[in-house]
Design an enzyme around this catalytic site. Structure first.
Site, mmCIF file in Angstrom:
data_model
loop_
_atom_site.group_PDB
_atom_site.id
_atom_site.type_symbol
_atom_site.label_atom_id
_atom_site.label_comp_id
_atom_site.label_asym_id
_atom_site.label_seq_id
_atom_site.Cartn_x
_atom_site.Cartn_y
_atom_site.Cartn_z
ATOM 1 N N ASN A 10 -10.696 -16.463 36.091
ATOM 2 C CA ASN A 10 -11.834 -16.025 35.289
ATOM 3 C C ASN A 10 -11.254 -15.313 34.059
ATOM 4 O O ASN A 10 -10.789 -14.183 34.165
ATOM 5 C CB ASN A 10 -12.651 -15.062 36.160
ATOM 6 C CG ASN A 10 -13.989 -14.762 35.571
ATOM 7 O OD1 ASN A 10 -14.250 -15.093 34.411
ATOM 8 N ND2 ASN A 10 -14.834 -14.117 36.346
ATOM 9 N N ARG A 90 -13.424 -20.768 36.059
ATOM 10 C CA ARG A 90 -14.794 -20.465 35.654
ATOM 11 C C ARG A 90 -14.910 -20.758 34.158
ATOM 12 O O ARG A 90 -14.243 -20.135 33.339
ATOM 13 C CB ARG A 90 -15.100 -19.005 35.923
ATOM 14 C CG ARG A 90 -16.493 -18.646 35.519
ATOM 15 C CD ARG A 90 -16.750 -17.184 35.750
ATOM 16 N NE ARG A 90 -18.096 -16.893 35.316
ATOM 17 C CZ ARG A 90 -18.789 -15.866 35.738
ATOM 18 N NH1 ARG A 90 -18.274 -15.045 36.597
ATOM 19 N NH2 ARG A 90 -20.005 -15.659 35.287
ATOM 20 N N GLU A 383 -19.714 -14.869 43.293
ATOM 21 C CA GLU A 383 -19.361 -15.933 42.352
ATOM 22 C C GLU A 383 -18.047 -16.634 42.706
ATOM 23 O O GLU A 383 -17.973 -17.863 42.662
ATOM 24 C CB GLU A 383 -19.288 -15.349 40.935
ATOM 25 C CG GLU A 383 -20.678 -14.996 40.421
ATOM 26 C CD GLU A 383 -20.647 -14.080 39.212
ATOM 27 O OE1 GLU A 383 -20.198 -12.928 39.352
ATOM 28 O OE2 GLU A 383 -21.074 -14.507 38.134
#
Ligand code: AMP
Length: 412
Positions: A10, A90, A383
């Protein structure tokens, strides 16, 4: 499902966060997590921890993103930790031709890069990390998991921007963000996903989605995360006349059009929202403290925030033609008791009633009053776990079918 460690990446403007999950039979388990933070500074942070125990804790110079990512890759390739067998990235927005989660190839990266102008704050970083990951982990499959994927079901009437359609042909439309968070909420509500659901993801970035039978029908963020709700330092939706007024003011001292546009972009994304109105902070905790000491600008900023969210809830109730459940998530949604109470205070006509005693919690809870027609809940997002689930399905099938089967018991 075979057993394999999955790395989740991320990447932000000044940090790269990562976690590694062991995926096998049953729910994927987090093995460890870490971050490099302070990219572009002489005194960055690099840490890895396992269950709260610090395994790496360094303060290296991080002059560039390249140095930072190499540090992560070297650690993961060193043999000290279980080596990842697949990587999930992501990704904010892949552009108009990349709506599905998929395996990353050089061609996919080129396609995403060709639409970088649509998301200039996020896409160049994502593109860089994807290219580097293919180089530094050449033997491992990489997958793009999109924050827009959950919103691919919104109808054209919601996705279309009211502008000349030549711009629509360039990919200008509502994409929506925080999709992995929304999907993780629906996932956690299984097997009892309500027909008419609104989820408010309220963090430093804030958005809200209307979801029917588990599928998104509208969301507040638009082409970029700047649209929709007012958030920490972003405007949210705003009269275009205001943007033009500010642009003309900037142009008086910055005649170069691209430089002026860059200044405007910074103003709309980094200096507005709660920070802009309060003149104090983008952080809800700091604003609540300032309100306690009687700061009227902090009060106005927070009122603007909760008022805007209440109005969006009203419009989504109209769009859903009713409401069964309202879920709060994100740092503010999970932790700021006052924000939840203030947002819901004027919504009893919509059947939304929060019980003050039940609302006095942080984290997973049902906070609606017994007489509330609508169930009001707090659900933290999951997530990284959602990204791992996508990576596992994609590594098995190399393509995502329309609606992956999601099993509640996987999560707990
Ligand atoms: P996120 O971007 O999801 O990490 O959320 C960050 C936001 O959550 C910031 O505005 C924080 O001030 C807010 N936040 C986190 N913890 C609390 C808390 N205990 N009370 C109020 N706001 C909080």
């Amino acid at each position: 499902m075979s057993s394999l460690p999955v790395l989740v990446l991320n990447s932000g403007s000044s940090s790269i966060k990562f976690s590694v999950y062991e995926a096998g039979i049953g729910a994927p388990q987090k093995l460890f997590e870490g971050a490099v933070d302070g990219i572009g500074t002489d005194l960055g942070k690099f840490w890895i921890k396992d269950d709260g125990k610090k395994l790496v804790d360094e303060t290296p110079a991080l002059p560039t993103r390249a140095v930072a990512f190499k540090m992560v890759a070297d650690a993961l390739n060193s043999g000290r930790f279980p080596r990842p067998q697949a990587i999930g990235h992501r990704i904010g927005c892949g552009g108009p031709n990349v709506q599905d989660n998929q395996r990353i190839t050089p061609q996919l990266i080129d396609e995403i890069e060709s639409h970088a102008a649509l998301a200039p704050l996020h896409t160049p970083i994502a593109v860089y990390i994807m290219r580097e990951a293919l180089k530094l982990f050449p033997d491992i499959p990489n997958f793009a998991v999109l924050d827009t994927y959950f919103h691919r079901t919104i109808p054209e009437v919601a996705s279309t921007m009211p502008i000349p359609q030549e711009y629509a042909a360039m990919g200008v439309r509502r994409y929506g963000y925080h999709g992995i968070s929304y999907e993780s909420i629906v996932y956690q509500l299984q097997p009892e996903v309500p027909e008419k659901l609104i989820v408010a993801h309220l963090g430093n970035g804030a958005s809200i989605s209307a979801i029917r039978n588990g599928r998104c029908i509208n969301t507040s963020m638009g082409l970029t995360p700047t649209g929709g709700l007012i958030s920490g330092s972003r405007t949210g939706d705003i009269d275009p006349g205001v943007v033009l007024f500010i642009l003309k003011k900037i142009a008086e001292t910055t005649p170069d059009a691209l430089q002026a546009a860059d200044k405007l972009e910074t103003l709309l994304n980094k200096k507005s929202g709660l920070l802009g109105v309060s003149g104090l902070s983008n952080d809800m905790r700091a604003l609540r403290e300032a309100i306690q000491s009687g700061n009227p600008r902090a009060r106005l900023a927070v009122d603007k925030f909760t008022w805007t969210i209440a109005r969006w809830i009203g419009s989504f109730v109209a769009e859903l033609n009713g409401l069964d459940m309202l879920v709060f998530t994100g740092g503010i949604g999970e932790n700021d008791i006052d924000s939840r109470a203030e947002i819901c205070a004027g919504l009893s006509a919509l059947g939304i009633m929060v019980d003050p005693r039940r609302n006095n919690v942080r984290g997973l809870a049902t906070i609606s009053a017994p007489e509330s027609r609508v169930s009001v809940r707090v659900v933290p997002p999951a997530e990284d776990l959602m990204i791992v689930n996508h990576v596992l399905r994609l590594s098995e099938r190399d393509s995502v079918e329309d609606e992956p089967a999601m099993i509640l018991s996987d999560l707990h």
